[in-house]
Each structure stands twice: as C-alpha cells, then as structure tokens.
Design an enzyme around this catalytic site. Structure first.
Site, mmCIF file in Angstrom:
data_model
loop_
_atom_site.group_PDB
_atom_site.id
_atom_site.type_symbol
_atom_site.label_atom_id
_atom_site.label_comp_id
_atom_site.label_asym_id
_atom_site.label_seq_id
_atom_site.Cartn_x
_atom_site.Cartn_y
_atom_site.Cartn_z
ATOM 1 C CG MET A 1 25.422 39.425 30.439
ATOM 2 S SD MET A 1 27.049 38.996 29.802
ATOM 3 C CE MET A 1 28.101 40.223 30.570
ATOM 4 C CG HIS B 1 33.571 35.323 25.519
ATOM 5 N ND1 HIS B 1 32.288 34.811 25.421
ATOM 6 C CD2 HIS B 1 33.416 36.607 25.930
ATOM 7 C CE1 HIS B 1 31.408 35.743 25.764
ATOM 8 N NE2 HIS B 1 32.071 36.856 26.073
HETATM 9 C C1 DX5 Z 1 31.881 42.143 29.689
HETATM 10 C C2 DX5 Z 1 32.278 41.071 28.723
HETATM 11 C C3 DX5 Z 1 33.085 39.993 29.328
HETATM 12 C C4 DX5 Z 1 34.406 40.432 29.908
HETATM 13 C C5 DX5 Z 1 34.675 39.555 31.104
HETATM 14 O O1 DX5 Z 1 30.913 42.930 29.108
HETATM 15 O O2 DX5 Z 1 31.143 40.473 28.143
HETATM 16 O O3 DX5 Z 1 33.274 38.925 28.414
HETATM 17 O O4 DX5 Z 1 35.476 40.320 29.024
HETATM 18 O O5 DX5 Z 1 35.833 39.988 31.731
HETATM 19 P P1 DX5 Z 1 36.228 39.521 33.194
HETATM 20 O O6 DX5 Z 1 36.358 38.042 33.174
HETATM 21 O O7 DX5 Z 1 37.510 40.220 33.429
HETATM 22 O O8 DX5 Z 1 35.129 39.981 34.114
HETATM 23 ZN ZN ZN Z 2 31.400 38.622 26.996
#
Ligand code: DX5
Ligand code: ZN
Length: 226
Positions: free
Chosen positions: A139, A35
C-alpha cells in the site's frame, strides 16, 4: 485464463460512479483487471460494498476482477469472493489470523491469492512465505480512501521485496495501490512494482482508456530503465 503481461494497470472502481457502474466498467475495457475495493467500516473507516455487489460487478466487468479486501476477519469472508469468480483476491496481512492457510484456500478455489501490507507494516515477515502468494500488495497510502497522496517512503520496502523475490526466483506479482498517477508511477515501477492500481488517475481522466495506455507506457519505460 491467460494472464496479462507486466506492467499491468488495474483501475480502482472506488473512483467510479457507483450508480453508473455498468457504464464505468465499460470505460476500462483496455485495462488488465478491475480493482474492487471492499471496505467494512471496521478494518478501515469507510464502507463500500460486499459480495452481492461484487457478484454483479463480476457478471458485468469486461476484465477480470482484482478484489482488495480491507476487512476484518478475511479468514472467514475472503473465500466467498473467490467462489463468486474473482480472478484475484487480496486480503490484509494485518487482519488475517492464518495468512498461509487462507492463501491456500483461495488458490484451491481457483483464484490468485494476494496479501496486502499497510505503509507501516514491514515486508520481511513475507519473505519466508512468498511462494504462498501470487501477489503482494504494497500500500502506497493508508487504506480507506481514494485520492490521497503517494507515500514515497514505502519504496524501500517495495525495492527490498523485489530483491527478495528475484533472489528466490519467485514470480509473485508486486502491486502498488494509492496515489498512482502519471507523476508517481515511474517511481513505483523503478522500485520493482509490476502491477499498478489507479483510481482517480483513470476515472478522473476524460478518456479512461487513454489514461490506462499512458500509465502502462510510463511504467514500462521506468522498469526498462531500472
Ligand atoms: C485505497 C484503495 C485504493 C484507492 C486508490 O484504500 O485501496 O484502491 O481506490 O485510489 P487512488 O488511485 O485515487 O489513490
Ligand atoms: Zn485498493
């Protein structure tokens, strides 16, 4: 390309060491996708990298790329990520002028087309256009930073999207991103997610491959239960 089965675990390289990217990509060889969070310091208050870096990540990654664009004007910039070979390109509904036209363009270039919604954005506007997308990203934090807490209040929206997809016979993937860990993944899987982004939970682990396996097992168990 044959597509990986659900549940899919996509580690976020936002939590990787940016100056040891090659080694940190090698750590996630057993994941489904890498990702890749592209941020422009405009749509979100953080800045990562653009197409030049993503092209090198694409050439180096042991797994296909799941690009998450947190940028203004994706109508203009998203096709470039499909052209460099990303398997999946997701843009934000809040930022797109013509989401359906953009999704069609991404598919015509050969990538999967994804659309993301922030925690405060309703899911209903996607119901009528579900078929235009290969992935919906719900999200589970405000986009911009890794390491934030999972927002359980987004689960009813995810559950409703899953019901709608089932009702329409759609095979769209439902992805969650933000705060996904061993303690939260079951909630998201139970609410209908099949694709899970995890940054700190994977890169913060001593053994990233073991963390991927564990997350996959927890998601599978929770989706079988629900
Ligand atoms: C946040 C990003 C995520 C982030 C998630 O805006 O889109 O992809 O990297 O990180 P974690 O898993 O640490 O919450
Ligand atoms: Zn992301």
């Amino acid at each position: 390309m044959s597509l990986p089965e659900a549940p899919r675990i996509n580690p976020s390289i936002l939590a990787a060491d940016f100056v040891n990217m090659q080694a940190d990509l090698a750590r996630i060889a057993t994941a489904d996708f890498a990702h890749v969070d592209v941020m422009d310091n405009h749509f979100v208050p953080n800045l990562t990298f653009g197409p030049q870096m993503v092209e090198r990540i694409q050439a180096t990654s042991p797994v296909p790329l799941d690009v998450h664009l947190m940028i203004t004007d994706p109508d203009r910039w998203a096709p470039g990520y499909a052209e460099l070979g990303a398997a999946s390109v997701t843009f934000h509904l809040e930022a797109a002028a013509d989401p359906v036209a953009l999704a069609r363009r991404l598919r015509s270039i050969g990538s999967r087309a994804g659309v993301a919604i922030k925690p405060g954005t309703a899911g209903e506007s996607l119901y009528e256009i579900l078929d235009e997308f290969d992935q919906i990203l719900v999200m589970t934090v405000e986009p911009g930073f890794g390491g934030q807490g999972f927002m359980a209040e987004t689960m009813p929206k995810l559950r409703a999207l899953r019901q709608e997809a089932t009702r329409r016979g759609s095979d769209v993937w439902l992805q969650v991103d933000g705060g996904i860990s061993e303690s939260t993944i079951a909630q998201a899987a139970g609410a209908g997610a099949d694709t899970f982004v995890a940054g700190s939970a994977v890169y913060g682990a001593e053994d990233a491959a073991a963390a991927v396996t564990r997350l996959r097992e927890l998601a599978r168990a929770a989706s079988l239960e629900s």
